[in-house]
Design an enzyme around this catalytic site. Structure first.
Site, PDB file in Angstrom:
ATOM      1  N   HIS A 114       0.604  -1.504  -0.181  1.00 52.47           N
ATOM      2  CA  HIS A 114      -0.012   0.083  -0.002  1.00 52.47           C
ATOM      3  C   HIS A 114       1.210   1.321  -0.291  1.00 52.47           C
ATOM      4  O   HIS A 114       1.156   2.082   1.029  1.00 52.47           O
ATOM      5  CB  HIS A 114      -0.692   0.158   1.086  1.00 52.47           C
ATOM      6  CG  HIS A 114      -2.312  -0.977   1.326  1.00 52.47           C
ATOM      7  ND1 HIS A 114      -1.894  -2.364   1.737  1.00 52.47           N
ATOM      8  CD2 HIS A 114      -3.397  -0.753   0.666  1.00 52.47           C
ATOM      9  CE1 HIS A 114      -2.991  -2.780   1.692  1.00 52.47           C
ATOM     10  NE2 HIS A 114      -4.199  -2.203   0.970  1.00 52.47           N
TER      11      HIS A 114
ATOM     12  N   ASN B 232      -5.293  -6.521  -9.939  1.00 53.74           N
ATOM     13  CA  ASN B 232      -3.673  -7.197  -9.751  1.00 53.74           C
ATOM     14  C   ASN B 232      -4.509  -8.308 -10.163  1.00 53.74           C
ATOM     15  O   ASN B 232      -3.325  -8.804 -11.687  1.00 53.74           O
ATOM     16  CB  ASN B 232      -3.544  -6.832  -8.705  1.00 53.74           C
ATOM     17  CG  ASN B 232      -3.205  -5.507  -7.800  1.00 53.74           C
ATOM     18  OD1 ASN B 232      -2.736  -5.465  -6.095  1.00 53.74           O
ATOM     19  ND2 ASN B 232      -2.712  -4.859  -8.378  1.00 53.74           N
TER      20      ASN B 232
END
Length: 803
Positions: A457, A618
């Protein structure tokens, strides 16, 4: 229906799977998780199938041959119902017909063959009069004033609700024929008792649904609407009221009247009985609907029940399967956790004595002093490899941009570079009068508040989500649907959605009684913090990129950004998915088939799901990028697990580096979270997301193939495992749904674990016809033999204790 599907040859050129020389259908590729019968079903009967578990309305038969120079014969009677236990089905007209004629109902079997031929021709050739323009553009009267007022709805001009508005006045839901080749998610399983639901009744069964052109409806509210439409049409047929002018709610184009005299008494009574049964089912569903709940909550509760069953089954197979199930349940199901909060250390006590009057994490940075409009680099940052960076940024409008390469070429400034490029690409600087030096100052300040030591992140993830959102906004299906202010809000929200992320989960912050959890009352802790930091940074020197917006524009943008970022809380995933799927399916079974998006609620819902898709994109990227993201998220998980171990806390699922099954976690993550979400998004923008779904399938297959197959343990190990069984894990879901059956509440089952020191892993995920992916024949036979000797005994992943 299986016999029908296999006996009728496919029409030449009617589908991509047919060869060009005739009607012979090509076999589906091995990686597609579907049967092949759908290639053989004629395109003359496009239809939507609706799934609910208790009853079944027979499908319409194929049209009878018409004698030449004679009026068409009476419509054929419905065929007898299928064998007991079949999945309940309801039929409505196809998306192609619905968009073309703005809403046929499920009595489409009564239409003349000429109308069916027109539908078939439109599907096969793509010729759809009246839809020559972009499929989702606003009408011509909006082109000069196509601004949506967040507070007051659509701007002046022709209303999308105006009956004279063209079919392009909104988002037109397309027929999803290509999608029928692909394996559907667990959402399309029957919601009846899991243990009593045979494989053949699944969504992917050739008996239940392998029909070219089917589109299953799974959300309860859409099912109720379609069933009521069936009741309405059956009533009209039984009472000879077909000649009545069609209502706005149920337009019927060229529907012939049915003479009661042409129907036998037995058939008449049968149709009346089925109509009453249909109405009874609708009443049963509506009786469970509480006034304080939204209709989409019906779907959310249903999906949670179904996911709970899938996870319970997965957890029974092995310790790694149990761990994957725990992770998905804890992360995506908004569960309330009862935890023992550890006593804070003296250092933590002193830290907590500090006042909470300011937003933590905001640093004083100076980027504006060295920036002027005349000296700003081409991409906003200084780099010695500007030409190479320019080459990489040529793909900024494509799915699968190599964001790691851009981070490397930009001196770890991917967020600044990509945001600056997108703002230039979309001309947002000019539209909203944003000074370029102010934009660069804010972006660099924002990027500095992403932690470089957080593995996943960080600013690279933020840049990836921004670019993915940019591509999704540009999909042809959404052309001219959103205003520039909405586009700005979505991109801005994507940029700030994880700023100042500490690299731990919301639950970790809650369990450790952190300052952020106290400030935000344990509710979407990090998401609230990201918003606070993102907006607080606008107040720094020369950082207010919205300085030239009107007051109303600023308020609207702030409201949208808040709604979008709060929706990135993964615990809200099921609610978000249910909302979108209910909205899409409801429009499919209503008269228009057009998603008007004429109110703030619908528009922000699409934007929320768009950014949520980008945040979970992703697994849909090229495998090289996907594997890098997987390595990063697992590194972040393991760091959190180490911190939990140091504090003496229970280690969170998938955070124990000693026994996590990375490959299996990715397969489960795709099956239960990513695939259902992207499947629904693909329905919304069909056919624009088909390549993304193809990549998702390929990536899932790759991770599945990398899972080590488990040999059966030796007899001694089996005996040791029986003696050393550990505590059993059980899933429980608290649904806000009164009247839920005991079987639904108690559907969680327990798992028996084996503590043998084996490194083997058992592959168990969702398949097209069951929830278990079969191993090779030898291992499967051994597993069956083992199961007979010791029921429900799992295979341990390693010798470490379970978390």
């Amino acid at each position: 229906m299986e016999a029908e599907g296999s006996s009728v040859p496919a029409r030449a050129g009617s589908h991509e799977g047919s060869d060009s020389s005739g009607g012979a259908a090509l076999k589906a590729p091995k990686h597609l998780w579907r049967h092949e019968q759908h290639h053989q079903y004629p395109l003359r009967q496009p239809q939507f199938r609706l799934l609910h578990p208790h009853h079944h309305l027979p499908p319409p038969p194929p049209p009878s041959p018409q004698p030449q120079l004679q009026p068409p014969p009476p419509p054929p009677l419905p065929p007898p119902p299928p064998p007991p236990g079949a999945t309940r089905g309801r039929y409505a007209s196809s998306g192609a017909s619905r968009v073309r004629h703005r809403g046929y109902s499920d009595t489409e079997r009564y239409l003349y063959c000429r109308a069916m031929d027109r539908t078939s021709y439109a599907v096969e050739t793509g010729h759809r009069p009246g839809l020559k323009k972009s499929r989702m553009s606003w009408p011509s009267s909006f082109q000069g004033l196509r601004r949506f007022d967040v507070d007051n709805g659509t701007s002046a001009g022709r209303s999308p609700l105006d009956p004279m508005t063209s079919p392009g006045s909104g988002l037109i839901l397309q027929a999803n024929f290509v999608h029928s080749q692909r394996r559907e998610s667990f959402l399309y399983r029957s919601d009846s008792d899991y243990d009593l639901s045979p494989k053949s009744m699944s969504r992917n069964s050739s008996i239940a649904s392998d029909i070219h052109g089917d589109d299953l409806i799974v959300t309860p509210f859409a099912q109720v609407l379609a069933s009521l439409r069936t009741v309405r049409n059956n009533f009209a047929a039984l009472t000879n009221l077909q000649d009545r002018a069609p209502s706005k709610r149920s337009p019927m184009c060229n529907q012939p009247s049915i003479n009661k005299a042409t129907i036998t008494e037995e058939a008449y009574q049968k149709l009346a009985s089925e109509t009453l049964e249909e109405l009874d089912w609708c009443l049963d569903q509506l009786e469970t609907l509480q006034t304080r709940h939204s209709v989409s909550e019906m779907a959310s509760n249903k999906f949670k029940r179904m996911l709970n069953r899938e996870l319970t089954h997965l957890s029974e197979m092995s310790r790694s399967g149990n761990q994957v199930s725990e992770y998905i349940s804890n992360t995506f199901l908004d569960k309330q956790h009862e935890v023992e909060i550890p006593s804070p250390t003296q250092k933590e006590k002193e830290k907590k004595k500090r006042p909470m009057s300011q937003i933590s994490g905001v640093k004083k940075l100076m980027h504006s002093s060295s920036l002027t409009n005349s000296c700003i680099p081409r991409f906003g940052v200084k780099t010695e490899q500007e030409d190479v960076l320019a080459k990489e940024l040529e793909d900024v409008n494509k799915w699968g941009l190599h964001v790691f390469r851009i981070a490397e070429l930009s001196g770890n400034r991917p967020l600044t570079v990509i945001m600056h490029t997108i703002f230039q690409e979309r001309d947002l600087l000019k539209t909203f009068k944003i000074p370029v030096d102010t934009l660069i100052t804010y972006l660099m300040t924002l990027e500095d508040h992403y932690h470089a030591d957080v593995a996943y992140h960080n600013n690279i993830h933020a840049a990836d989500v921004v670019q993915s959102t940019h591509v999704l906004l540009s999909t042809p299906a959404l052309e001219a649907v959103f205003t520039d202010l909405e586009i700005l809000a979505a991109i801005f929200a994507s940029a700030i959605h994880d700023v100042d992320h500490p690299g731990v989960s919301n639950q970790f912050l809650i369990n450790t009684n952190s300052e952020l959890a106290l400030m935000y009352n344990d509710s979407s802790v990090l998401e609230n913090h990201h918003l606070a930091v993102g907006f607080k940074l606008l107040q720094e020197e020369n950082c207010d990129i919205f300085q030239n917006l009107t007051k109303k524009q600023r308020q609207s943008l702030r409201k949208m950004a808040i709604d979008i970022v709060l929706a990135t809380d993964m615990s809200k995933h099921m609610n978000l998915l249910a909302d979108l799927k209910t909205m899409v399916e409801t429009k499919k079974v209503t008269s228009s088939g057009v998603l008007l998006l004429d109110n703030y609620s619908d528009r922000i819902q699409v934007l929320q799901n768009m950014v949520h898709c980008a945040d979970l994109s992703n697994p849909t990227k090229p495998l090289q990028l996907y594997r890098q993201w997987t390595d990063r998220i697992m590194e972040e998980f393991f760091r959190q697990g180490d911190r939990e171990r140091e504090r003496g806390m229970e280690i969170s699922p998938m955070c124990d580096k000693h026994n996590a099954s990375v490959e299996k976690s990715q397969v489960g993550f795709i099956d239960y979270i990513v695939h259902p979400l992207w499947e629904t998004w693909a329905d919304l923008v069909h056919p624009d997301a088909q390549d993304i779904l193809d990549t998702l399938e390929d990536n899932r297959e790759w991770y599945q193939s990398t899972i080590p197959q488990s040999p059966s343990p030796a007899p001694d190990d089996q005996e040791d495992g029986r003696q050393g069984q550990t505590e059993k894990f059980q899933f429980e879901l608290t649904l806000e749904e009164d009247g839920e059956s005991d079987t639904e509440k108690d559907s969680g089952s327990q798992v028996e674990e084996d503590t043998s020191c084996s490194d083997s892993k058992t592959l168990c995920t969702q398949d097209s016809e069951s929830t278990e992916i079969p191993l090779d024949e030898q291992v499967e036979e051994e597993a069956v033999a083992e199961e007979e000797s010791q029921p429900q005994t799992g295979v341990a992943d390693d010798c470490c204790p379970d978390t």
